[in-house]
Structure formats: C-alpha cells, structure tokens
Design an enzyme around this catalytic site. Structure first.
Site, PDB file in Angstrom:
ATOM      1  N   CYS A 118      36.324 -78.088  27.802  1.00 25.88           N
ATOM      2  CA  CYS A 118      34.926 -78.213  28.242  1.00 25.88           C
ATOM      3  C   CYS A 118      34.476 -79.657  28.411  1.00 25.88           C
ATOM      4  CB  CYS A 118      34.011 -77.488  27.264  1.00 25.88           C
ATOM      5  SG  CYS A 118      34.512 -75.801  26.948  1.00 25.88           S
ATOM      6  N   HIS A 257      26.755 -79.972  27.300  1.00 28.66           N
ATOM      7  CA  HIS A 257      27.649 -78.867  27.649  1.00 28.66           C
ATOM      8  C   HIS A 257      26.937 -77.556  27.344  1.00 28.66           C
ATOM      9  CE1 HIS A 257      30.907 -76.167  27.948  1.00 28.66           C
ATOM     10  NE2 HIS A 257      31.142 -76.064  26.651  1.00 28.66           N
ATOM     11  N   ASN A 287      29.159 -70.082  29.553  1.00 28.15           N
ATOM     12  CA  ASN A 287      29.941 -71.301  29.331  1.00 28.15           C
ATOM     13  C   ASN A 287      31.025 -71.385  30.404  1.00 28.15           C
ATOM     14  OD1 ASN A 287      31.661 -73.299  28.455  1.00 28.15           O
ATOM     15  ND2 ASN A 287      31.761 -72.597  26.331  1.00 28.15           N
TER      16      ASN A 287
HETATM   17  C1  LIG Z   1      30.534 -66.937  18.853  1.00 27.51           C
HETATM   18  C2  LIG Z   1      29.144 -67.040  18.205  1.00 27.51           C
HETATM   19  C3  LIG Z   1      28.089 -66.737  19.254  1.00 27.51           C
HETATM   20  C4  LIG Z   1      29.048 -66.031  17.099  1.00 27.51           C
HETATM   21  O1  LIG Z   1      27.783 -66.139  16.498  1.00 27.51           O
HETATM   22  P1  LIG Z   1      27.635 -66.019  14.931  1.00 27.51           P
HETATM   23  O2  LIG Z   1      26.196 -66.049  14.636  1.00 27.51           O
HETATM   24  O3  LIG Z   1      28.511 -67.082  14.332  1.00 27.51           O
HETATM   25  O4  LIG Z   1      28.182 -64.590  14.655  1.00 27.51           O
HETATM   26  P2  LIG Z   1      29.383 -64.169  13.704  1.00 27.51           P
HETATM   27  O5  LIG Z   1      30.690 -64.616  14.279  1.00 27.51           O
HETATM   28  O6  LIG Z   1      29.028 -64.592  12.323  1.00 27.51           O
HETATM   29  O7  LIG Z   1      29.280 -62.596  13.830  1.00 27.51           O
HETATM   30  C5  LIG Z   1      28.189 -61.903  13.288  1.00 27.51           C
HETATM   31  C6  LIG Z   1      28.409 -60.428  13.530  1.00 27.51           C
HETATM   32  O8  LIG Z   1      28.235 -60.159  14.932  1.00 27.51           O
HETATM   33  C7  LIG Z   1      29.366 -59.435  15.424  1.00 27.51           C
HETATM   34  N1  LIG Z   1      29.588 -59.797  16.818  1.00 27.51           N
HETATM   35  C8  LIG Z   1      30.370 -60.770  17.288  1.00 27.51           C
HETATM   36  N2  LIG Z   1      30.302 -60.772  18.637  1.00 27.51           N
HETATM   37  C9  LIG Z   1      29.465 -59.795  18.989  1.00 27.51           C
HETATM   38  C10 LIG Z   1      28.989 -59.320  20.220  1.00 27.51           C
HETATM   39  N3  LIG Z   1      29.351 -59.851  21.395  1.00 27.51           N
HETATM   40  N4  LIG Z   1      28.111 -58.288  20.217  1.00 27.51           N
HETATM   41  C11 LIG Z   1      27.709 -57.734  19.076  1.00 27.51           C
HETATM   42  N5  LIG Z   1      28.135 -58.125  17.870  1.00 27.51           N
HETATM   43  C12 LIG Z   1      28.990 -59.157  17.824  1.00 27.51           C
HETATM   44  C13 LIG Z   1      30.504 -59.851  14.513  1.00 27.51           C
HETATM   45  O9  LIG Z   1      31.537 -58.899  14.549  1.00 27.51           O
HETATM   46  C14 LIG Z   1      29.810 -59.941  13.190  1.00 27.51           C
HETATM   47  O10 LIG Z   1      29.696 -58.641  12.660  1.00 27.51           O
HETATM   48  P3  LIG Z   1      29.960 -58.377  11.097  1.00 27.51           P
HETATM   49  O11 LIG Z   1      28.909 -59.207  10.382  1.00 27.51           O
HETATM   50  O12 LIG Z   1      29.763 -56.915  10.984  1.00 27.51           O
HETATM   51  O13 LIG Z   1      31.326 -58.847  10.849  1.00 27.51           O
HETATM   52  C15 LIG Z   1      28.919 -68.458  17.633  1.00 27.51           C
HETATM   53  O14 LIG Z   1      29.713 -68.650  16.517  1.00 27.51           O
HETATM   54  C16 LIG Z   1      29.193 -69.518  18.631  1.00 27.51           C
HETATM   55  O15 LIG Z   1      28.564 -69.597  19.665  1.00 27.51           O
HETATM   56  N6  LIG Z   1      30.150 -70.424  18.354  1.00 27.51           N
HETATM   57  C17 LIG Z   1      30.496 -71.452  19.280  1.00 27.51           C
HETATM   58  C18 LIG Z   1      31.333 -70.865  20.374  1.00 27.51           C
HETATM   59  C19 LIG Z   1      31.427 -71.740  21.549  1.00 27.51           C
HETATM   60  O16 LIG Z   1      30.436 -72.074  22.135  1.00 27.51           O
HETATM   61  N7  LIG Z   1      32.658 -72.112  21.930  1.00 27.51           N
HETATM   62  C20 LIG Z   1      32.933 -72.917  23.025  1.00 27.51           C
HETATM   63  C21 LIG Z   1      32.680 -74.341  22.653  1.00 27.51           C
HETATM   64  S1  LIG Z   1      33.188 -75.380  23.911  1.00 27.51           S
END
Ligand SMILES: CC(C)(COP(=O)(O)OP(=O)(O)OC[C@H]1O[C@@H](n2cnc3c(N)ncnc32)[C@H](O)[C@@H]1OP(=O)(O)O)[C@@H](O)C(=O)NCCC(=O)NCCS
Length: 330
Positions: A118, A257, A287
């Site tokens: 990215c 980004h 993204n």
């Molecule tokens: C991926 C992201 C959105 C997840 O958000 P989060 O608040 O950390 O959520 P978690 O991973 O803790 O998951 C919370 C719950 O939601 C669930 N979940 C994950 N994706 C889901 C989706 N698309 N829809 C519904 N539920 C979802 C998980 O399974 C988890 O359930 P559980 O508590 O029963 O295990 C976040 O971590 C993020 O954006 N990270 C950066 C990713 C990114 O931008 N990467 C590229 C960088 S260049």
C-alpha cells in the site's frame, strides 16, 4: 530510512481509474457472513470496485496513465521511464510496467515494477525523484495499480470485505508546471512481514495441477496491522514535517492511505489535524493498496477539495511492513 531532499521535482499530472463494476456491502451480505452495519462501523467502507473478467492491473494502470499524461499535457512518447507499484501484477514476468508501456503504444522506456504494497505510490515518488536527480531530462510515468479482488479469499470475512481494485498515475519531471515534491521519506520493517501476506510466489512451490491453498490469498492479522499502521504513519509524517521545519498547521490537507476510517481518524488525532483537513474516500473504493493515495489525490482534485496553492501531506502504510510520507505543494 531513505530520503532525497533539495532536488527539484515536479509531479505534473494525475490520473485515476476504477472499474465500472461496484460491489456494495449489501452485495457482500449475500455470499459472505457479514453485514453492511459491521463493515461500515469497523472500517467506513460502503463499496468497492472490481475489475471485469479479462481486465487486469495493467489495463487499469494504462487508463490512469492516459489521464495523467493528458493532465500533464504530455504524449506517451515523451516518457523515458515507466515505474509501476503493485502487489497484484498481471504476471510474475513480464512486469506490469512493460505491459502498460505496450498498451500506451510506446517502447524503449526503462520499465519495471516494484512492490511496497500500500506504500507503493509514496515509494514511487521517492524513486522518481531519484531518477530525475540522476537524469534531469527524465520524464517518469509512475503508475500504482492493484487487482486485489483476484487475491481475496471470499470465505474469509476478516479480509475480503476490505479491499478493492483501481489504479492511479502521475508524471514526474525535474521541471515544469505542477505540484512541487518538497520531500519524501520511506521506511520499512521486514520482521513484521508475516502479519500481512499474499502468497503465490516461489515460497510455496506449486506443482502443475495443484489447487491453490489459502496462502495464495490475502491473509492478515488485522489488529496488529491496525496498531502498526497508526503508529508508523503518524511518526513518519511528524518526521517529514520536522525536518522541513513545518508543523501540521502548515498542511492544508492530509491525504492518508485509505485502509480503514478508524486508522485514518487515529492518525489525524495523533497529528492534531482536524477531520475537515483529512481527505477520505474509502467509503467509495475500499482499500486499493498502492492505488489508494493517487486515487485519493485525483478524487480530491476532481471534487475541488484539493486546490492550487495547498500543501498536502501524504501518509502511507502497507505490507512488508512499509510506510512513507511525502509533502506535495500544489
Ligand atoms: C480487520 C479489522 C476491520 C477488524 O476489526 P476489529 O475491530 O479488529 O475486529 P476483530 O478482528 O477484533 O473482530 C471482531 C469480531 O468481528 C468478527 N468479524 C470479522 N470480520 C467480520 C466481518 N466482515 N463481518 C462480521 N463480523 C466480522 C470477528 O470474527 C470477531 O468475532 P468474534 O469476536 O466472535 O471472534 C481491523 O482490525 C482493521 O481494519 N485492521 C487493519 C486492516 C487493514 O487496514 N489492513 C491493510 C493495511 S494496509
């Protein structure tokens, strides 16, 4: 950390392309165990664009390149270098830059791909600046293009809702009209590479006829990526400002980004930039990795948010890990 200051460098043209096909969160609800509400509140994303069958990263880059060349008032034949950022190339070989060159109807330029995930566009600005420093008559076409929907595991809801396809492009020269690249800083930490991967390279040797495994697709530890993204984007932004004797008060617009609205808000908070000076368009595109920053620049110009006279701070973070920041004075 690499740097290249005090070198005249103009970013003269901007272009962006997103495919016609749009996948909304509601579309995803039909085949992924997710909801529009979850995606919107956790990421800010409402929809993403997807390349059509037969359309590839090089096609998107070529469309963006044509627009950037037109914006710069230049012809494809004037280009001396095509440098292309992507982590989803059409092929491992030939490189996508060569394909873009051919699709533009030109030949003879130095043409190569690089992968900073990215952070690709900001890394590309740094390389373009080094090229024009070494060769002042160089006319560099920088493209940043991704076909990420081709590498999403649609059964993995933690990743497949986040990404989209698209491309951005710029023309960079040592002189002429255009945004002045005041400074650019790039950095990395390869120790953290395993937190965000797309396989399909020689690390996993496939034999003919083998089905691809989960490693072939985007795999990510979202929580860890989130923390590192906020910390490093904010820190490198502060570094590039500080070494130019500037503060965020001197920045009219922050273009970060476009990965996650919560990451963007956290970076804005750390830098003390109010929300009205932070450009966000990830609700429309998701993204798009390397394409996200040039897509946002082109979009901000088209929407009249980015205007002549403004100093813009670009901040990126991506797999590798890689990150970077740049100051562009329009
Ligand atoms: C991926 C992201 C959105 C997840 O958000 P989060 O608040 O950390 O959520 P978690 O991973 O803790 O998951 C919370 C719950 O939601 C669930 N979940 C994950 N994706 C889901 C989706 N698309 N829809 C519904 N539920 C979802 C998980 O399974 C988890 O359930 P559980 O508590 O029963 O295990 C976040 O971590 C993020 O954006 N990270 C950066 C990713 C990114 O931008 N990467 C590229 C960088 S260049």
């Amino acid at each position: 950390m690499t740097a290249s200051r005090d070198i005249a460098c103009r970013v003269r043209g901007f272009g962006a392309y997103t495919p016609v096909d749009v996948l909304t969160n509601f579309d995803l609800e039909k085949f992924v165990e997710t909801t529009d509400e979850w995606i919107t509140t956790r990421t800010g994303i409402k929809q993403r664009h997807r390349l059509a069958e037969g359309q590839n990263a090089s096609d998107a880059a070529t469309e963006a390149a044509r627009l950037a060349l037109a914006d710069a008032g230049m012809e494809p034949g004037e280009i001396t270098h095509v440098i292309n950022a992507t982590c989803t190339p059409d092929y491992l070989c030939p490189n996508t830059a060569c394909l873009v060159e051919a699709k533009l109807g030109i030949m003879g330029a130095m043409a190569f791909d690089f992968n900073a995930a990215c952070s690709g566009y900001v890394y590309g600005l740094s390389m373009a600046r080094a090229i024009v420093a070494a060769q002042p008559d160089a006319r560099v076409l920088l493209t940043a293009t991704e076909a990420l929907t081709r590498r999403l595991n649609w059964a993995d809801r933690t990743t497949c809702v986040l990404f989209g396809d698209g491309a951005g492009a710029s023309v960079i020269t040592a002189d002429g009209e255009g945004a002045l690249l005041e400074d650019v800083l790039c950095a990395s930490d390869g120790n953290l590479g395993g937190l965000l991967t797309i396989g399909g390279g020689t690390h996993t040797p496939y034999a003919k006829g083998d089905p691809v495994g989960e490693d072939f697709f985007v795999q990510m530890n979202g929580r860890d990526v989130f923390k590192h993204a906020v910390r490093n984007m904010a820190a490198i932004s502060q570094d590039v400002l500080a070494r130019n004797g500037l503060t965020t008060d001197d920045v009219a617009l922050l273009i970060p980004h476009q990965a996650n609205l919560r990451i963007i808000e956290a970076v804005g908070d750390r830098l003390g930039v109010p929300a009205e000076r932070v450009f966000v368009n990830l609700h429309e595109f998701g993204n798009t990795s390397a394409a996200s920053v040039p897509l946002a620049i082109a979009d901000a110009r088209a929407k009249g948010v980015l205007r002549p006279g403004m100093r813009v701070l670009l901040a990126t973070f991506g797999g590798g890990f890689t990150w970077g920041a740049a100051l562009l004075h329009f």
